[in-house]
Design an enzyme around this catalytic site. Structure first.
Site, mmCIF file in Angstrom:
data_model
loop_
_atom_site.group_PDB
_atom_site.id
_atom_site.type_symbol
_atom_site.label_atom_id
_atom_site.label_comp_id
_atom_site.label_asym_id
_atom_site.label_seq_id
_atom_site.Cartn_x
_atom_site.Cartn_y
_atom_site.Cartn_z
ATOM 1 C CB CYS A 193 -0.948 0.002 1.191
ATOM 2 S SG CYS A 193 -2.092 -1.382 1.123
ATOM 3 C CB CYS A 246 -13.686 -2.552 4.423
ATOM 4 S SG CYS A 246 -13.976 -3.786 5.706
ATOM 5 C CB SER A 247 -10.168 1.116 2.052
ATOM 6 O OG SER A 247 -9.479 -0.103 1.954
ATOM 7 C CG HIS A 255 -6.576 1.597 -0.536
ATOM 8 N ND1 HIS A 255 -5.389 2.200 -0.932
ATOM 9 C CD2 HIS A 255 -6.217 0.592 0.308
ATOM 10 C CE1 HIS A 255 -4.371 1.571 -0.346
ATOM 11 N NE2 HIS A 255 -4.838 0.592 0.404
#
Ligand SMILES: [Zn+2]
Ligand SMILES: [Zn+2]
Lengths: 381, 137, 381, 137
Positions: free
Chosen positions: A81, A201-202, A329
């Site tokens: 990430c 949650c992304s 994301h």
């Protein structure tokens, strides 16, 4: 060593683009960032490209095939990430080294739908459910419960992070979602892994972001100092040895190490930061990182969100872009997109979500592996 | 005809000389850190080739957990993903059985017994596997 | 800017290690290079890791998990066959920037067997055989035929490259193969893609290599100047626009561009180079690169090999390690392995294959995408 | 019942208004470079949105080739992989038919005719495909 400045940056609105390739969306962000700087690809001396899921497929070069083949050095990097932030930092390091005066950093990603993680089969059988779980939510939910164990953090406090970030995203036209999600909605959405519900949650989305970096000499030569943003600190860390890290990845220790180094390199304290974009891949993660980035004392993260201190207009606004939870994301793009966000505020160009009077901002990403990257950015006068 | 001895799901779950299962840790002679899984260098103090294989006691304490409600397709949920501090050093992750999958029923720090059980799955070649589970002690 | 030195480097013998992981073989090379420098992982301030086929899987961090988790920054990079050289260059750039004084660069790869390339299926049918071929040999064989078209290069001349490199490998205990292959054997082995026979294609092997880089100050502080090797130039390029590049990847133009820049950065001419490790992924490629690296005039590469000028003991020895053709080509490791080879000669430690009196050496890799990297190394006194 | 019009194997092989196939190039209005495949920016001179779609003449000259003897499993060999300079600009790669797969029979620079033919394969849904081949002119 020269100071390094951001003189152009932009991102595409995050979303799902099934008919477009990774280089295609990367090229779009690259051209937008070049336009923002008033430059052409012909001016650029090196390209640093971040992409995770096609990391072995020369994404940087394929971007140049689409926008201009100038023969410049291209580095493709991948760091979970922190992939986009790694590309940015390599560009920063390049200019620091005196090698070049103008470089382009691009992050781009196309995500699949559904859970990230793998069902590894050591010795031939599936271990998912047998040896716990291999999903990403599992890790960040367990870390949330570790925080609960230590400080009594509640389900509601974790959930309020999502309420805030979804609220912020309604002010950001480039966010994937732009919808208010009241606490009841967050709590009543599908439980993924306790305490993270689906709305905590992304969002898996496709996206790209880019930044043009320049040496101080070049910024002055181009007459761009007014809108340029200075990189006061660039720090990366990996995960130091800690007792549980190999079975429960420890994103806190590497973040704290990076934060300390970043504040030192920038010569500032956490109280001098006007806004933060941090890695809220899950609601639980944002709570941990309030403390890891020293935005509050240890154990006080729950109260920080209860007091709405991290809302736009609060003491230290966090993720006014909507964050990974609502803006989305796209792994390789995220690290540059949060630099775009902070830069936009420091330029005073963030419109309805502008953090008033912002002079210093901090970006943070941390990925499984681990790789943590922190950048401190400062307005120029 | 006797069926063959089942395999084990991870390489640090081993059969002892008496045929019973145990968890093999590696303890650093220099700093005492314990690791599960093969290793020759200590990640904590960097000393090399100073790892002693040790049989870890099959018990410990619950360090942290989550209740997994969404998993990969075909995996039965909910189940409890747990991290356990093993007595004598080192940590393991695994599935906690014998407790309802409800935060009200799971106590942080609770004593854990590590049990060795059939995994209930076979691989493509039909081999059976033994695994470990966590259960309240 | 400080000068940058190699103070430790090593590689494992290339081969096939089905039971070992990529981080495992990378860790072995890392420890060997640290031993060569007399240092511990605790001394290292940053890690640059090159791996292609697991580029998205945090190989650098997984290496640290095996040899020491110190929390240092880790960058994972991928750049086709230039992956290892890219990791090395990033380490060089790091020290140039003044950020750190001691960094570790590791390249590691586990290759599958068989042809590299993919059978892409645009719109649902296989295009292999229909729209020409997607294999790697196809590209380099067509480029060989382009050379034949321009300069009349013969099948035998291409094949003699393999004879030479396999001969050299008999002197290198770390090469995968160490067997003489006379011209008849090379010509009579299976034709893969005209004019490259099987013995004219590089060997898919597993392997790893590593190098420790240090700033001049640090080399002196450690008292290692004697055996240290100076990096006189580090250059990377991508493929500039040329007429056929998008349908027939052009590895010559990017190599020439990089070579010119490297000679300029090093302040030397091609005639001052004592040995070269260049990218002989196929025998045809080595012929092209003689000219691309200005080791001979345009069109004279065939005569160069006919005259045995590039043999050990010849005017300009090329690939005395055995090259990719015989030492093997684990993509992510190759770029650091050829730096190990040249360093070993500059130290006078190459044993039976020592290029006598070697003072300056050049390494070259170029990968599909394209990514070219050239390093010029110099003996210290 | 009529069978549906076959698809094409690459997006730049297109059906014209009269139903016949042609190769669509994109020519840069600023520097004249010709590309096959969608594109809005010129890779040579970087000018943007100055690409004119052009129908490329189905002929050219052989620039370079190789004879492929080893390919992916299931692919018939040998065949000739060729790079052709298309008349009017741009280059294509493809399979050269109508010549023996022998270097003695293939002449560099020879005139090439680009033909549009059935690919002889269907996809999973049963769709037929048209492709292009190179043949001696
Ligand atoms: Zn130790
Ligand atoms: Zn043009």
């Amino acid at each position: 060593m020269t100071d390094v400045y951001i003189i152009g940056t932009d991102m595409i609105r995050f979303g799902r683009f099934p008919d477009r390739s990774v280089p295609d969306i990367g090229a779009e962000a690259a051209l937008l960032a070049l336009d923002d700087a008033g430059l052409s690809i012909g001016d650029i001396q090196a390209l640093y490209c971040g992409n995770l899921l096609e990391a072995n497929a020369a994404v940087g070069q394929r971007i140049l095939h689409l926008i201009g083949q100038t023969g410049i050095p291209v580095v493709n990097c991948a760091n979970a990430c922190a992939t986009g932030a790694t590309a940015f930092r390599l560009g920063w390091m390049d200019i620091k080294s005196g090698l070049h005066d103008l470089v382009l950093c691009v992050g781009a990603e196309k995500m699949g739908k559904g859970l990230i993680g793998s069902d590894r089969k050591p010795d031939g059988i599936s271990t998912e459910g047998l040896l716990g779980s291999n999903t990403m939510p599992t890790i960040f939910s367990t870390l949330g419960m570790e925080h609960t164990r230590k400080w009594g953090t509640t389900l509601e406090q974790f959930a309020r992070v999502s309420v805030k970030n979804h609220h912020h995203s309604t002010l950001n036209p480039k966010a994937m979602y732009q919808t208010e999600t009241p606490l009841e909605d967050v709590l009543s959405s599908e439980m993924i892994s306790y305490p993270n519900t689906k709305l905590m949650c992304s969002v898996n989305v496709d996206g790209s972001a880019a930044a043009v970096l320049a040496s101080e000499k070049k910024v002055r030569e181009l007459g761009l100092m007014g809108r340029a943003v200075k990189v006061r600190a660039s720090v990366m860390t990996s995960d130091p040895y800690t007792e549980h890290d190999l079975v429960l990845p420890d994103f806190s220790t590497c973040t704290r190490l990076a934060a300390r180094q970043a504040y030192e390199m920038a010569g500032i304290g956490p109280d001098e930061v006007d806004l933060v974009e941090l890695h809220d891949c899950f609601a639980t993660a944002e709570i941990l990182h309030y403390e890891n980035l020293f935005l509050c004392e240890e154990g006080e993260a729950g109260e920080l969100i209860d007091r709405m201190d991290t809302y736009l207009g609060g003491r230290i606004p966090v993720n006014v872009s909507g964050g990974l939870l609502s803006k989305g994301h796209p792994l390789g793009a995220t690290g540059i997109a949060n630099i775009y966000e902070v830069t936009t505020h420091l330029r005073g160009e963030a419109g309805r979500r502008q953090v008033e009077g912002a002079r210093i901002g901090l970006t943070h990403v941390v990925g499984l592996g681990n790789a943590c990257a922190i950048h401190v950015l400062e307005k120029t006068d | 005809m006797q069926s063959p001895t089942p395999r084990t799901v991870v390489d640090f779950l081993k059969y002892g000389e008496d045929g019973s299962l145990y968890l093999e840790g590696h303890r650093c002679r220099d700093c005492g850190a314990v690791y599960f899984g093969r290793r020759s260098t200590c990640s904590k103090c960097f000393s090399r080739s100073r790892m002693d294989a040790v049989a870890a006691p099959p018990r410990g304490h619950l360090y942290a957990y989550t209740i997994v409600h969404r998993s990969f397709p075909g995996v039965e949920t909910p189940f409890i993903h747990a991290v356990v501090d093993v007595e004598g050093g080192g940590a393991l992750r695994g599935t906690l059985l014998g407790v309802p999958p409800d935060p009200d029923d799971i106590e942080m720090g609770m004593p854990i017994s590590i049990t060795f059980e059939d995994a209930g799955q076979t691989d493509r070649e039909g081999n059976r596997y033994m695994t470990y589970f966590f259960r309240p002690a």
